[in-house]
Design a protein around this motif. Structure first.
Motif, mmCIF file in Angstrom:
data_model
loop_
_atom_site.group_PDB
_atom_site.id
_atom_site.type_symbol
_atom_site.label_atom_id
_atom_site.label_comp_id
_atom_site.label_asym_id
_atom_site.label_seq_id
_atom_site.Cartn_x
_atom_site.Cartn_y
_atom_site.Cartn_z
ATOM 1 N N GLN A 10 0.809 -1.219 0.000
ATOM 2 C CA GLN A 10 0.000 0.000 0.000
ATOM 3 C C GLN A 10 0.847 1.276 0.000
ATOM 4 O OE1 GLN A 10 -3.023 -0.253 3.057
ATOM 5 N NE2 GLN A 10 -4.116 -1.863 1.968
ATOM 6 N N TYR A 11 1.794 1.330 -0.900
ATOM 7 C CA TYR A 11 2.542 2.550 -1.146
ATOM 8 C C TYR A 11 3.068 2.491 -2.573
ATOM 9 C CZ TYR A 11 7.289 0.645 -1.321
ATOM 10 O OH TYR A 11 8.426 -0.014 -1.711
ATOM 11 N N GLY A 12 3.537 3.625 -3.059
ATOM 12 C CA GLY A 12 4.078 3.653 -4.417
ATOM 13 C C GLY A 12 4.971 4.846 -4.610
ATOM 14 N N TYR A 13 5.346 5.076 -5.883
ATOM 15 C CA TYR A 13 6.187 6.216 -6.245
ATOM 16 C C TYR A 13 5.580 6.933 -7.438
ATOM 17 C CZ TYR A 13 9.796 4.315 -3.185
ATOM 18 O OH TYR A 13 10.486 3.852 -2.087
ATOM 19 N N PHE A 14 5.657 8.251 -7.401
ATOM 20 C CA PHE A 14 5.133 9.089 -8.478
ATOM 21 C C PHE A 14 6.256 9.957 -9.034
ATOM 22 C CE2 PHE A 14 3.275 13.385 -9.409
ATOM 23 C CZ PHE A 14 2.813 13.064 -10.681
ATOM 24 N N TYR A 15 6.382 9.957 -10.353
ATOM 25 C CA TYR A 15 7.386 10.787 -11.029
ATOM 26 C C TYR A 15 6.684 11.959 -11.695
ATOM 27 C CZ TYR A 15 10.922 12.250 -14.408
ATOM 28 O OH TYR A 15 11.815 12.993 -15.140
ATOM 29 N N ASN A 16 7.055 13.183 -11.319
ATOM 30 C CA ASN A 16 6.363 14.380 -11.781
ATOM 31 C C ASN A 16 7.150 15.156 -12.839
ATOM 32 O OD1 ASN A 16 8.444 15.542 -10.340
ATOM 33 N ND2 ASN A 16 7.152 16.323 -8.693
ATOM 34 N N LEU A 17 8.023 14.459 -13.573
ATOM 35 C CA LEU A 17 8.899 15.023 -14.610
ATOM 36 C C LEU A 17 10.136 15.702 -14.041
ATOM 37 C CD1 LEU A 17 6.320 16.549 -17.156
ATOM 38 C CD2 LEU A 17 7.343 14.271 -17.139
ATOM 39 N N GLU A 18 10.179 15.870 -12.739
ATOM 40 C CA GLU A 18 11.341 16.487 -12.100
ATOM 41 C C GLU A 18 11.954 15.596 -11.024
ATOM 42 O OE1 GLU A 18 10.160 20.264 -10.607
ATOM 43 O OE2 GLU A 18 9.795 21.142 -12.590
ATOM 44 N N SER A 19 11.123 15.001 -10.218
ATOM 45 C CA SER A 19 11.630 14.179 -9.114
ATOM 46 C C SER A 19 10.660 13.044 -8.820
ATOM 47 C CB SER A 19 11.822 15.034 -7.858
ATOM 48 O OG SER A 19 10.579 15.586 -7.445
ATOM 49 N N ILE A 20 11.123 12.097 -8.010
ATOM 50 C CA ILE A 20 10.303 10.955 -7.597
ATOM 51 C C ILE A 20 9.890 11.148 -6.153
ATOM 52 C CG2 ILE A 20 10.283 8.473 -7.200
ATOM 53 C CD1 ILE A 20 12.320 8.188 -9.432
ATOM 54 N N GLU A 21 8.611 10.999 -5.882
ATOM 55 C CA GLU A 21 8.135 11.115 -4.505
ATOM 56 C C GLU A 21 7.339 9.875 -4.113
ATOM 57 O OE1 GLU A 21 4.679 13.801 -3.804
ATOM 58 O OE2 GLU A 21 5.112 14.488 -5.849
ATOM 59 N N LYS A 22 7.435 9.534 -2.852
ATOM 60 C CA LYS A 22 6.704 8.384 -2.333
ATOM 61 C C LYS A 22 5.263 8.778 -2.059
ATOM 62 C CE LYS A 22 7.331 4.646 1.034
ATOM 63 N NZ LYS A 22 8.175 4.153 2.160
ATOM 64 N N ILE A 23 4.318 7.924 -2.427
ATOM 65 C CA ILE A 23 2.901 8.251 -2.277
ATOM 66 C C ILE A 23 2.163 7.093 -1.615
ATOM 67 C CG2 ILE A 23 2.877 9.758 -4.301
ATOM 68 C CD1 ILE A 23 1.481 7.428 -5.809
ATOM 69 N N SER A 24 0.976 7.385 -1.136
ATOM 70 C CA SER A 24 0.038 6.360 -0.683
ATOM 71 C C SER A 24 -1.358 6.809 -1.106
ATOM 72 C CB SER A 24 0.111 6.175 0.831
ATOM 73 O OG SER A 24 -0.197 7.389 1.498
ATOM 74 N N LEU A 25 -2.171 5.894 -1.574
ATOM 75 C CA LEU A 25 -3.519 6.235 -2.033
ATOM 76 C C LEU A 25 -4.440 6.476 -0.846
ATOM 77 C CD1 LEU A 25 -3.991 3.655 -4.927
ATOM 78 C CD2 LEU A 25 -3.416 6.075 -5.120
ATOM 79 N N ALA A 26 -5.245 7.505 -0.964
ATOM 80 C CA ALA A 26 -6.187 7.806 0.106
ATOM 81 C C ALA A 26 -7.249 6.727 0.223
ATOM 82 C CB ALA A 26 -6.844 9.169 -0.153
ATOM 83 N N ASP A 27 -7.671 6.144 -0.915
ATOM 84 C CA ASP A 27 -8.684 5.091 -0.913
ATOM 85 C C ASP A 27 -8.341 4.104 -2.022
ATOM 86 O OD1 ASP A 27 -10.854 3.491 -0.658
ATOM 87 O OD2 ASP A 27 -12.364 5.010 -1.133
ATOM 88 N N PRO A 28 -7.437 3.146 -1.745
ATOM 89 C CA PRO A 28 -6.997 2.209 -2.783
ATOM 90 C C PRO A 28 -8.136 1.426 -3.427
ATOM 91 C CG PRO A 28 -5.623 2.035 -0.815
ATOM 92 C CD PRO A 28 -6.784 2.891 -0.456
ATOM 93 N N ASP A 29 -9.145 1.026 -2.632
ATOM 94 C CA ASP A 29 -10.236 0.217 -3.163
ATOM 95 C C ASP A 29 -11.104 0.990 -4.160
ATOM 96 O OD1 ASP A 29 -9.412 -1.896 -1.617
ATOM 97 O OD2 ASP A 29 -10.719 -1.392 0.062
#
Length: 267
Positions: free
Chosen positions: A188-207
């Protein structure tokens, strides 16, 4: 029996190594606060996290072992196997105590464990690099991160080991001109790349976004289903039925990845 309590981070584990040599005491178990102690524990020590402590151990470790062996320790840590932290702890202590390199001393069970588990985690890393498939999402639900885009390439994975941190730089280099996110639904976590950097994310409501390892249809871009069907038809057209080898296919492409792959629908 001596128990060390630490914060269950890799840096905290290095702080535990520092304390062990300072106190000249070696723990038989490593625990985190709130964890139930084994019955035979007679003495406890709480490891205080300090940057100076783990940086000193890390610097000394980098001088004593090769980059390959240091990476293997990271891989074992990401394996999340029971007592893997204790094995890493013992391995590091043996490195500092030994007069010669222990990296190829496979008669030592800890050295052998580190090598074997690191291989398994490395294999999982390669599987992710091969089998991650992105789908285009429009108006995704909110997650706990900044710079939320209107359209991203999104992938869902569930590796056996926590290998996702090992592949984010690979995808950053490969898809440098696209905004993408890879989400580990098992942890229940992931990474998001915004064209500049990578940030760790978690979904507010995965389901709300993910069901059975797939992004819900309502969040897909209008052309995504069309592209997936075209890709499936293309793969089927290239397949030579007489040369199909299911056993080899399952060995090269583990079946646990199939439901994430558009080209494997219906198999």
């Amino acid at each position: 029996m001596l128990a060390f309590y630490y914060d269950k981070s890799f840096e905290g584990l290095l702080c535990a190594v520092f304390d062990a040599f300072k106190l000249k005491k070696m723990p038989e178990c490593l625990l985190t606060e709130g964890q139930v102690e084994p019955l035979l524990v007679t003495e406890s020590h709480f490891v205080e996290f300090r940057n100076s402590k783990f940086e000193r151990v890390q610097t000394a470790l980098e001088k004593k072992i090769s980059t390959t062996s240091l990476n293997q320790l990271i891989y074992v840590w990401l394996s999340e196997l029971p007592e893997s932290d204790l094995i890493i702890f013992r391995y590091i202590c043996k490195v500092f105590k030994a007069k010669h390199s222990i990296e190829t001393d496979f008669a030592d069970p800890d050295v052998l464990f580190v090598r074997d588990i690191a291989k398994k985690v490395s294999r999982e890393r390669h599987y992710l690099m091969q089998f991650v498939r992105f789908t285009t999402i429009e108006n995704p639900i909110k997650y706990s991160g900044n710079n939320q885009p209107d359209k991203i390439y999104f992938s869902v994975v569930a590796p056996v080991y926590n290998a996702l941190p090992l592949v984010v730089n690979f995808f950053k280099d490969r898809f440098a001109d696209q905004q993408w996110a890879i989400y580990d639904e098992k942890r229940q976590y992931g990474y998001f790349y915004n064209l500049e950097s990578i940030e760790k994310i978690s979904l507010a409501d995965p389901d709300e976004l993910i069901v059975n390892g797939q992004v819900r249809q309502k969040y897909l871009s209008p052309n995504e289903t069309l592209f997936q069907n075209m890709w499936l038809r293309y793969c089927n057209a290239l397949t030579i039925k007489e040369r199909e080898n299911p056993k080899l296919q399952r060995r090269q492409m583990p079946k646990r990845f199939w439901h994430y792959l558009p080209e494997m629908k219906g198999k």
